[in-house]
Design an enzyme around this catalytic site. Structure first.
Site, PDB file in Angstrom:
ATOM      1  N   CYS A   2       0.829  -1.201   0.000  1.00  0.00           N
ATOM      2  CA  CYS A   2       0.000   0.000   0.000  1.00  0.00           C
ATOM      3  C   CYS A   2       0.863   1.251   0.000  1.00  0.00           C
ATOM      4  O   CYS A   2       2.085   1.197   0.011  1.00  0.00           O
ATOM      5  CB  CYS A   2      -0.913   0.023   1.225  1.00  0.00           C
ATOM      6  N   ASP A 110      -4.679  -9.147   7.523  1.00  0.00           N
ATOM      7  CA  ASP A 110      -3.594  -9.352   8.471  1.00  0.00           C
ATOM      8  C   ASP A 110      -3.240  -8.065   9.206  1.00  0.00           C
ATOM      9  O   ASP A 110      -2.828  -8.084  10.359  1.00  0.00           O
ATOM     10  CB  ASP A 110      -2.365  -9.899   7.741  1.00  0.00           C
ATOM     11  N   VAL A 328      16.186 -11.378 -14.587  1.00  0.00           N
ATOM     12  CA  VAL A 328      16.723 -10.365 -15.494  1.00  0.00           C
ATOM     13  C   VAL A 328      17.701 -11.019 -16.457  1.00  0.00           C
ATOM     14  O   VAL A 328      18.577 -11.794 -16.047  1.00  0.00           O
ATOM     15  CB  VAL A 328      17.426  -9.247 -14.713  1.00  0.00           C
TER      16      VAL A 328
END
Length: 685
Positions: A2, A110, A328
């Protein structure tokens, strides 16, 4: 998972409930969240106290409990305690059962356990959190405001003060809508405070980075450091303190456990750290390189899915072919590509392999965005590779990724740690080398500091600083990572060497431990972990970059249940000495612990850091980008950089292919990008 942004009024007479500030602050908060909307595309929540003194904003990436009930901010049933949380907490099910009779949970998130734990344990709730997090909590009844960050700084959290208001947010750019005017902190740049401690390259923007409790003047502006919290009571100036710190045993205490027991101890704790991080209500994958760390994670995930029936995120198929890993893939002739090794590991495990091509054009196209989102200059092209991997993971529908960060810092994985390991014998482990053996090996390996192609120089470092650091040399390397072609006038800020500034910033108890109790290897691990690792590596190659494409990364090696155990292991089992003329084996005990889960190639392979290419053709795409960013106009706009010296480094980087000069040129370019995108005023004497 977030992005968060918050405002707290400070002062003797904070705003009253006349609503005078509500419209403008509501708008500023919303614009602040707009700047990190990529961190939370699934939901947005904004809340303000009735008196207009507290604002909480949150953008959500839904990972656990996808329902609207899990949207934030969280509020308790009495509407007294409010919280916004960024991250993942892995012990919520335990605390739901423990505290369910006294706290009414409104979701299965959570992160909601933050409220329950605070109401049950008070300020000590932070010690009960397990995971990667940054949070803000407001107790409206007691008028207590708390901001805190996880133990290793996986999630970022900054704060500053503008117009007598405390601003706290996930990223520094969130402060801009509130009227923050960034200025270069030249002293921090010269002393490398932005690398070593809580400071950033901007004046007054730091992490909370003090071991002892202290009162901050409201004119200061700071960043919340790993394992720390800030607190304001009754709108008064904030205090900051540590709730956790890294610790190591007394180097003279004999180790009584057997080698086999300790190997099993590492294996059990790493497996458990990985297992708890498989929980998600969305698809989960792995970042895989050619090294032992990410390979061990992949191998243990495959074991958990196949042998123990673990669920991989929201996938209950238990099919190894459903485990997606991303690697990568630099150009084959660059000297930086590990995709072939990673592919062999994936094929051995039977998991789904996805190489992510990263050529010069891709590096150029992602260069400026990498700097803007990481908010941290780091002179390498590997950050663009990380950004490309997140983009590909998102295209495959992956929202959670397990990574290998944090292993080198705890198991002695960097070659640059070998010199400090060889400073002293290890009396805690009798099979360790003698003083004579150490001297022979140290002489043979004196040229080990070549990994980053950085010229190491400790000229000018006072002898008193060497004594404070027990002669460890890791800071000499890290200080060079912050080297710039500084303008001559900035020498007024260079009276104190970066090494001395770092040593003096440590709590006195830490300096005492360095001088009297810790083995030099553990001192070097501490200094690396508390500075360069959390301030640069975890920003440039971590959460800030991954979240650009809505991908949450979870590093099992930074689980504190695991790290506290590893920190207590003898140095001589982290770096293994065989004979005076033989090799030193880094991460020995980790190799043994994960041997059943990796290929023989990985088990025996020497550590190679994840670094991007350092040699590019003259007049190629990257050279053109560097020339544009390092124009006289752009460099002069910084104010603290010498343009002529910069141009010489650019010439040497692309004409003579000098890796060190390329890194210096990159640093200048990155500061130019920050200057332009943040609107930073020119630094002056």
């Amino acid at each position: 998972m977030c992005g968060i942004s918050a405002v707290l009024s400070l002062g003797v007479n904070p705003a009253q409930s006349n609503g005078e500030h509500l419209p403008s602050l509501n708008e500023q908060l919303s614009k602040s969240l707009d700047l990190v909307q990529h961190r939370g595309p699934d939901a947005r929540g904004e809340w303000a106290s009735d008196d207009g003194n507290v604002y909480l904003g949150h953008v959500r990436l839904s990972i656990v409990d996808l329902s609207p009930q899990a949207n934030q901010p969280f509020h308790d049933s009495e509407n007294d305690v409010h919280a916004i949380v960024n991250g993942e907490l892995y012990n919520d099910e335990y605390y739901r059962k423990l505290l369910g009779s006294e706290y009414e949970f409104h979701s299965l998130s959570d992160c909601e356990i933050v409220l329950a734990l605070y109401k049950h344990y008070g300020l000590s709730f932070l010690s009960h959190l397990r995971g990667e997090f940054a949070l803000i909590l407001w107790d409206s009844r007691r008028k207590v405001f708390i901001g805190a960050r996880d133990r290793y700084g996986v999630k970022s959290l900054y704060y500053t003060i503008v117009n007598n208001r405390l601003l706290v947010a996930t990223e520094m750019k969130c402060f801009l809508p509130f009227g923050w005017k960034p200025k270069w902190d030249v002293q921090s740049l010269r002393e490398c405070g932005w690398i070593f401690g809580a400071g950033t390259m901007f004046k007054g923007v730091q992490s909370v980075w003090c071991i002892s409790l202290l009162l901050l003047d409201v004119s200061n502006k700071n960043q919340v450091a790993p394992g720390h919290y800030i607190i304001s009571r009754n709108f008064k100036p904030i205090q900051e303190a540590a709730y956790w710190d890294v610790e190591y045993p007394d180097k003279r205490t004999p180790e009584l456990r057997s080698e086999v027991e300790m190997i099993q101890g590492v294996r059990t704790r790493l497996m458990e750290a990985i297992k708890v991080r498989l929980r998600a209500d969305v698809p989960l994958g792995i970042y895989l390189s050619g090294g032992i760390d990410s390979s061990a994670v992949a191998g243990m995930v495959a074991h958990l899915v196949k042998e123990e029936g673990a669920r991989l995120g929201n996938d209950e198929s238990h099919l190894l072919s459903r485990i997606k890993c991303f690697t990568v893939q630099f150009d084959k002739d660059s000297g930086a590509d590990e995709s072939d090794i990673a592919q062999r590991t994936a094929e051995w495990l039977g998991i789904d392999f996805h190489p992510v091509p990263v050529n010069e054009n891709i590096i150029v196209s992602k260069f400026e965005d990498t700097v803007w989102h990481s908010e941290m200059p780091m002179p390498d092209t590997n950050g663009m590779g990380r950004l490309a991997m997140a983009e590909v993971a998102k295209s495959h529908g992956i929202k959670v990724i397990l990574t290998g960060e944090g292993s080198d810092e705890h198991f002695g994985g960097y070659r640059e740690l070998l010199g400090d390991f060889l400073l002293e014998s290890d009396p805690s482990w009798p099979p360790s080398p003698s003083e004579k053996d150490i001297a022979e090996v140290a002489k043979r390996l004196k040229d080990t500091y070549t990994t980053l192609s950085i010229p190491i120089d400790d000229k000018g470092v006072p002898k008193s600083t060497h004594r404070m650091l027990n002669s460890t040399s890791i800071l000499n390397l890290l200080a060079m990572a912050g080297h710039m072609p500084f303008a001559k006038w900035t020498d007024i800020y260079a009276v104190t060497t970066p090494q001395t500034a770092q040593a003096e910033s440590l709590d006195g108890r830490v300096r005492d431990a360095i001088a009297n109790r810790w083995h030099p290897l553990h001192t070097a691990e501490y200094l690396f972990t508390k500075g360069f690792f959390c301030n640069l590596l975890l920003r440039y190659l971590g959460d800030n970059i991954d979240m650009v494409h809505h991908v949450e990364t979870r590093p099992p090696f930074l689980d504190h249940y695991l790290t506290e155990y590893v920190n207590g292991l003898p140095p001589s089992l982290k770096i293994k000495f065989s004979s005076p003329d033989g090799p030193l084996t880094e991460k020995f005990i980790l190799r043994e612990a994960v041997h059943p889960f990796v290929t023989e190639e990985i088990y025996t392979r020497q550590k190679k850091p994840y670094l991007g290419p350092t040699k590019f053709q003259e007049n190629g795409p990257l050279h053109q980008l560097v020339l544009r960013l390092t124009s006289r106009e752009n460099v002069d706009a910084l104010g603290f950089v010498d343009w002529e010296e910069t141009q010489e480094h650019v010439r040497m980087a692309f004409q003579e292919k000098v890796p060190w000069s390329l890194r210096v040129a990159f640093s200048v370019c990155q500061f130019v990008v920050l200057s332009q995108r943040f609107g930073v005023a020119r630094a002056t004497a």
